[in-house]
Write an enzyme that holds these catalytic residues in place. Structure first.
Site, PDB file in Angstrom:
ATOM      1  N   CYS A 121       5.109  -4.327  -3.707  1.00  0.00           N
ATOM      2  CA  CYS A 121       6.090  -3.594  -3.459  1.00  0.00           C
ATOM      3  C   CYS A 121       6.077  -3.597  -1.666  1.00  0.00           C
ATOM      4  CB  CYS A 121       5.173  -2.156  -3.035  1.00  0.00           C
ATOM      5  SG  CYS A 121       4.391  -1.242  -4.457  1.00  0.00           S
ATOM      6  N   HIS A 267       7.110   1.656   3.888  1.00  0.00           N
ATOM      7  CA  HIS A 267       7.371   1.669   2.118  1.00  0.00           C
ATOM      8  C   HIS A 267       7.025   3.129   1.280  1.00  0.00           C
ATOM      9  CE1 HIS A 267       6.743   1.455  -2.337  1.00  0.00           C
ATOM     10  NE2 HIS A 267       5.548   1.318  -2.279  1.00  0.00           N
ATOM     11  N   ASN A 297       7.209   6.747  -6.250  1.00  0.00           N
ATOM     12  CA  ASN A 297       7.153   5.209  -5.712  1.00  0.00           C
ATOM     13  C   ASN A 297       7.962   3.738  -6.689  1.00  0.00           C
ATOM     14  OD1 ASN A 297       6.182   2.369  -4.661  1.00  0.00           O
ATOM     15  ND2 ASN A 297       3.998   3.041  -5.479  1.00  0.00           N
TER      16      ASN A 297
END
Ligand code: ACO
Length: 340
Positions: A121, A267, A297
């Site tokens: 990520c 993020h 996500n």
């Protein structure tokens, strides 16, 4: 590690952003038909309302390609002028060739350097740092950096602890090495132009936490590619501390405070996590940009996807200071400061 503080004259300047999403939307309600979960639980814990899920004809490379086309159009570039293709992803179409090579071929570019980079990520922040160094080093002039993922293909759709959290998508940015006096062609605002671009990037990792967030397999270990497993609380605990650390590193290195930041762009993993972070850092909620509600996500794609959407909506003004930050499996984490 920090790059950028001893800035040479060359700067890395974003010239255009793009994004792409799979056609299919999957709501929390739809998930709750096959999983022991509910819209209420998912929204309360994560802020997620829906996510996009790739169909059979959609892959990391097709999403990256479409995001790249939009970034090229917004930059006013043709693909043959790009001399560096970088894709950040944890879900490549193939082990090789790289997604970057697949996209390059689709865009009919021949001869540019092309490679993938994996930092889960945190991928986009890592990618920005690497591309910034390559452009400032003088070996390349125009880069396409893409973050693209199809996490839907590495989820255990029977595991409610992970299946509800992720989505598919892509974002891209056209980055250019700009020297002093390289304006946007209109001859106006040269002082503003000289301050634009990547100011600094800050990368960190600690591989001793690899058990907290991982896939159960890969090419060598087990049945490829495995599925995502996560110790949610452990990740949460580390994420709050580490991401704050990355933000503070960026501000301290540039003699700035959180008041200097116009847009805080974390993020997009989890709204609760982002709000906790913003509060700790003294960043007001209105300055924090969010898309996790719509996209869940999307790992390495989440930051460029969000910036592209917000850019298209006219959110940013010339001179705005953007602070990007992320944490991902590894753990990896990092931040980047960018002047719009
Ligand atoms: N629906 C309903 N119940 C659920 C679900 C679900 N989707 N998922 C878990 N539960 C249950 C658990 O089984 C558990 O039940 P039990 O008490 O009967 O055993 C209960 O909810 C509590 O589970 P926890 O895992 O302790 O729930 P928590 O409050 O920690 O929330 C969450 C889970 C949202 C994942 C949280 O830990 C979190 O946000 N972690 C951060 C991790 C993250 O965002 N990861 C994304 C990847 S990493 C990154 O990008 C930064």
């Amino acid at each position: 590690m920090m790059s950028g503080e001893t800035r040479a004259e060359t700067r890395t300047v974003p010239r255009g952003w793009g994004h792409a999403l799979p056609k299919r939307r999957v709501s929390n309600e739809e998930l709750s038909k096959t999983l022991d979960t509910s819209d209420e639980w998912i929204r309360q814990r994560t802020g997620i309302r829906e996510r996009r899920v790739a169909g059979d004809d959609e892959t990391t490379s097709t999403l990256a390609r479409d995001a790249a086309r939009m970034a090229l159009a917004n930059a006013g570039w043709t693909a043959d002028t790009v001399d560096l293709f970088v894709v950040v992803t944890a879900t490549p179409d193939l082990t090789f060739p790289s997604v970057a090579c697949l996209v390059q071929a689709e865009l009919d570019n021949h001869g540019a350097a092309a490679f993938d980079l994996a930092a889960a990520c945190s991928g986009f922040v890592y990618g920005l740092s690497v591309v910034d160094a390559l452009l400032r080093g003088g070996g390349h002039r125009r880069a396409l950096l893409m973050g693209a993922e199809v996490f839907s293909r590495i989820l255990d759709w029977n595991d409610r602890r992970t299946a509800v959290l992720f989505g598919d998508g892509a974002g891209a940015v056209a980055l250019e090495a700009a020297g002093p006096g390289d304006g946007d062609g209109d001859g106006a605002g040269d002082d503003d132009e000289a301050r634009r671009g990547i100011i600094s990037t800050h990368l960190f990792a600690d591989g001793s936490h690899s058990e907290a967030l991982r896939t159960t397999g890969g090419v060598v270990c087990g049945a490829a590619p495995g599925v995502v497993t996560m110790e949610g609380r452990e990740v949460y605990r580390h994420a709050v501390v580490r991401m704050a650390e990355a933000v503070e590193a960026a501000l301290a290195a540039n003699g700035m405070g959180s008041d200097d930041v116009d847009w805080f762009i974390p993020h997009q993993a989890n709204l609760r996590l982002m709000e906790t972070m913003a509060e700790r850092l003294g960043i007001v909620r209105e300055r924090m940009l969010v898309s996790v509600d719509r996209h869940a996500n999307t790992s390495a794609a989440s930051i460029p996807l969000l910036v592209s959407e917000e850019s298209a909506a006219g959110r940013f003004r010339r001179g705005d200071l953007l602070l990007l930050e992320a944490l991902g499996a590894g753990f990896t984490w990092g931040s980047a400061l960018l002047r719009w």
